[in-house]
Design a protein around this motif. Structure first.
Motif, PDB file in Angstrom:
ATOM      1  N   THR A 206       0.855  -1.189   0.000  1.00  0.00           N
ATOM      2  CA  THR A 206       0.000   0.000   0.000  1.00  0.00           C
ATOM      3  C   THR A 206       0.890   1.236   0.000  1.00  0.00           C
ATOM      4  O   THR A 206       1.789   1.371   0.835  1.00  0.00           O
ATOM      5  CB  THR A 206      -0.918   0.013   1.241  1.00  0.00           C
ATOM      6  OG1 THR A 206      -1.668  -1.196   1.236  1.00  0.00           O
ATOM      7  CG2 THR A 206      -1.876   1.197   1.186  1.00  0.00           C
TER       8      THR A 206
ATOM      9  N   GLU B 287      -3.310   0.363  -3.362  1.00  0.00           N
ATOM     10  CA  GLU B 287      -2.873  -0.981  -2.963  1.00  0.00           C
ATOM     11  C   GLU B 287      -2.604  -1.794  -4.217  1.00  0.00           C
ATOM     12  O   GLU B 287      -3.429  -1.842  -5.138  1.00  0.00           O
ATOM     13  CB  GLU B 287      -3.938  -1.663  -2.112  1.00  0.00           C
ATOM     14  CG  GLU B 287      -3.398  -2.984  -1.569  1.00  0.00           C
ATOM     15  CD  GLU B 287      -4.370  -3.752  -0.693  1.00  0.00           C
ATOM     16  OE1 GLU B 287      -4.894  -3.179   0.271  1.00  0.00           O
ATOM     17  OE2 GLU B 287      -4.574  -4.942  -1.007  1.00  0.00           O
TER      18      GLU B 287
ATOM     19  N   GLU C 189       3.564  -1.196   3.803  1.00  0.00           N
ATOM     20  CA  GLU C 189       2.917   0.107   3.584  1.00  0.00           C
ATOM     21  C   GLU C 189       3.965   1.196   3.588  1.00  0.00           C
ATOM     22  O   GLU C 189       4.897   1.152   4.407  1.00  0.00           O
ATOM     23  CB  GLU C 189       1.939   0.401   4.732  1.00  0.00           C
ATOM     24  CG  GLU C 189       0.680  -0.416   4.646  1.00  0.00           C
ATOM     25  CD  GLU C 189      -0.369   0.059   5.651  1.00  0.00           C
ATOM     26  OE1 GLU C 189      -1.167  -0.776   6.056  1.00  0.00           O
ATOM     27  OE2 GLU C 189      -0.354   1.266   6.014  1.00  0.00           O
TER      28      GLU C 189
END
Ligand code: EPU
Length: 418
Positions: free
Chosen positions: A40, A73, A226
């Motif tokens: 992400t 994502e 992330e």
């Protein structure tokens, strides 16, 4: 195609938030191709080039979801086509950034050659030579770079020129290669450092990013994760010039001031008062700016992506300014448009020499590339009358909500359908 209309003559005063950096997001999104798990990416700017990259990944069969906050994502488990088609690459050269990751992870990539560009030749020979040195078999056929390899092998690469996307492509290729890769004469741009930090966050071993010597030790695989992209130093610099040119006050927040050292030094020389906080910069310009001499060069020197904006500033500044462009051969298209607005600028080879005029006058002008368009917006902010800028799709490639942000600072600007 939309146009921008700007009524010149308003002194800008206010504060805006700076978006995530386009030129960091593009390689990071390409870098997601290296990861085994879902990745992400946050602080992504809402820009046309990002949409193109999402489309590029989608064409490969990669699953990409974008939420309302522009967090993207990426899940590569469904990838099936290892190629970047001409129709996307011709609209965005940075598509070349998928070459290194595809080859590094899947041993195969067919990527269209980008072809000509409005600002210079922009060859990709350094990307290709580096990959060959790492063991890739590469041919150029039917306009495509067709690359194949078993696992790439670490190599010592001495780049012939400092290239930002070249460094990034080779860094990404090396992450899953066997053994150690050394990139000498690497680009030191903050966007290269951000990419290295992103890759390391997923388990890569990249050391020395931000210096001219990057060492990558290949690992077997990268995980998901992330990551938030760094702020856009060029967007920040552009709005600071908007403050300077309109003799106003502009505060840009959510920036990393260190990344703007060369730009801030030139703005100070032009007479601006600069107040730097941890993550914000405030510029105040009292009176007419002074012309400055600027010579572009790779980071940490003055960025070529701020050259056009300083050409606009010099065009109305007091005195003579010499802008030397050393990175790209043909990055002065904006000068011809500014001349139509009454600027007194002479082109001499790689230099634009200006004698500042008291007042520009509005004219219909045409955007030719991203930063040239930004410079025409800046010129329009101080020109007498209504400037109409056409072909503004160039601006939408790199400036998120430019008219809203300028409006927030007090500019009289609107987007008008043609
Ligand atoms: N070069 C070669 N061979 C190569 C690669 C580059 O000769 O294989 C030359 C180029 O022709 C140029 C010089 O090296 O004269 C530098 O070009 P570089 O490769 O660094 O440019 P880039 O990676 O294609 C990135 C930015 C540009 C920015 C330049 C310079 C991205 C996606 N693009 O381009 O950004 O101007 O670095 O800092 O990161 C923009 O945002 O408006 C923009 C054009």
């Amino acid at each position: 195609m939309d146009k921008l209309h700007i009524e010149g003559g308003t002194r800008l005063d206010g504060e805006i938030r700076i978006s995530g950096a386009k030129n960091a997001t593009l390689p990071i999104l390409a870098g997601t191709l290296l990861a085994n798990g879902p990745v992400t990416v946050g602080n992504v700017p809402h820009l046309h080039d990002i949409t193109t990259t999402v489309e590029l990944l989608g064409r490969m069969g990669v699953s990409v979801t974008v939420d309302e906050k522009m967090r993207i994502e990426v899940d590569t488990s469904t990838i099936k086509n290892l190629y970047a088609p001409y129709e996307l690459v011709k609209t965005m050269r940075a598509s070349i950034l998928v070459l290194g990751p595809l080859l590094g992870r899947f041993g195969e990539a067919d990527v269209s050659l980008p072809g000509g560009c409005a600002i210079g030749l922009r060859p990709v020979n350094i990307h290709v030579d580096g990959l060959r040195a790492m063991g890739a078999d590469i041919v150029v056929e039917n306009g495509y770079i067709k690359a194949r390899c078993e696992r790439l092998k670490g190599a010592s690469l001495d780049l012939d020129a400092v290239t930002v996307t070249g460094t990034e492509n080779l860094m990404m290729a090396a992450v899953l290669a066997e053994g150690e890769t050394i990139i000498n004469n690497a680009a030191c741009e903050p966007e290269v450092v951000d990419l290295a930090a992103f890759l390391n966050h997923l388990g890569a071993d990249v050391q020395g990013a931000g210096t001219a010597r990057i060492v990558i030790n290949g690992v077997d695989s990268l995980t998901g994760g992330e990551y938030d992209v760094l702020p856009d130093r060029i967007e920040a610099g552009t709005y600071l010039v908007a403050g300077a040119i309109t003799r106003g006050r502009v505060r840009v927040k959510d920036v990393n001031p260190e990344h703007l050292t060369a730009v801030l030094s030139k703005l100070t020389e032009a007479g601006a008062q600069i107040d730097v906080q941890d993550d914000s910069i405030e510029l105040t310009m009292h009176g007419r700016p002074r012309a400055v001499d600027v010579s572009t060069a790779p980071y940490p020197m003055f960025p070529t992506d701020m050259q056009a904006q300083f050409t606009a500033l010099n065009s109305v500044a007091k005195g003579r300014g010499v802008i030397s462009e050393t990175v790209f051969e043909n990055r002065f298209m904006h000068v011809l448009e500014m001349q139509r607005m009454g600027a007194n600028i002479t082109l001499d080879g790689h230099q634009a020499i200006s004698e500042g005029v008291e007042q520009l006058t509005a004219a219909p002008v045409m955007a030719t590339d991203l930063r040239a368009s930004a410079s025409l917006v800046l010129a329009g902010l101080v020109a007498k009358g209504r400037t109409e800028i056409s072909r503004i799709y160039h601006i939408d490639r790199g400036y998120e909500c430019i008219e809203e942000k300028l409006h927030q600072l007090g500019a009289v600007i609107k987007r008008v359908p043609d």
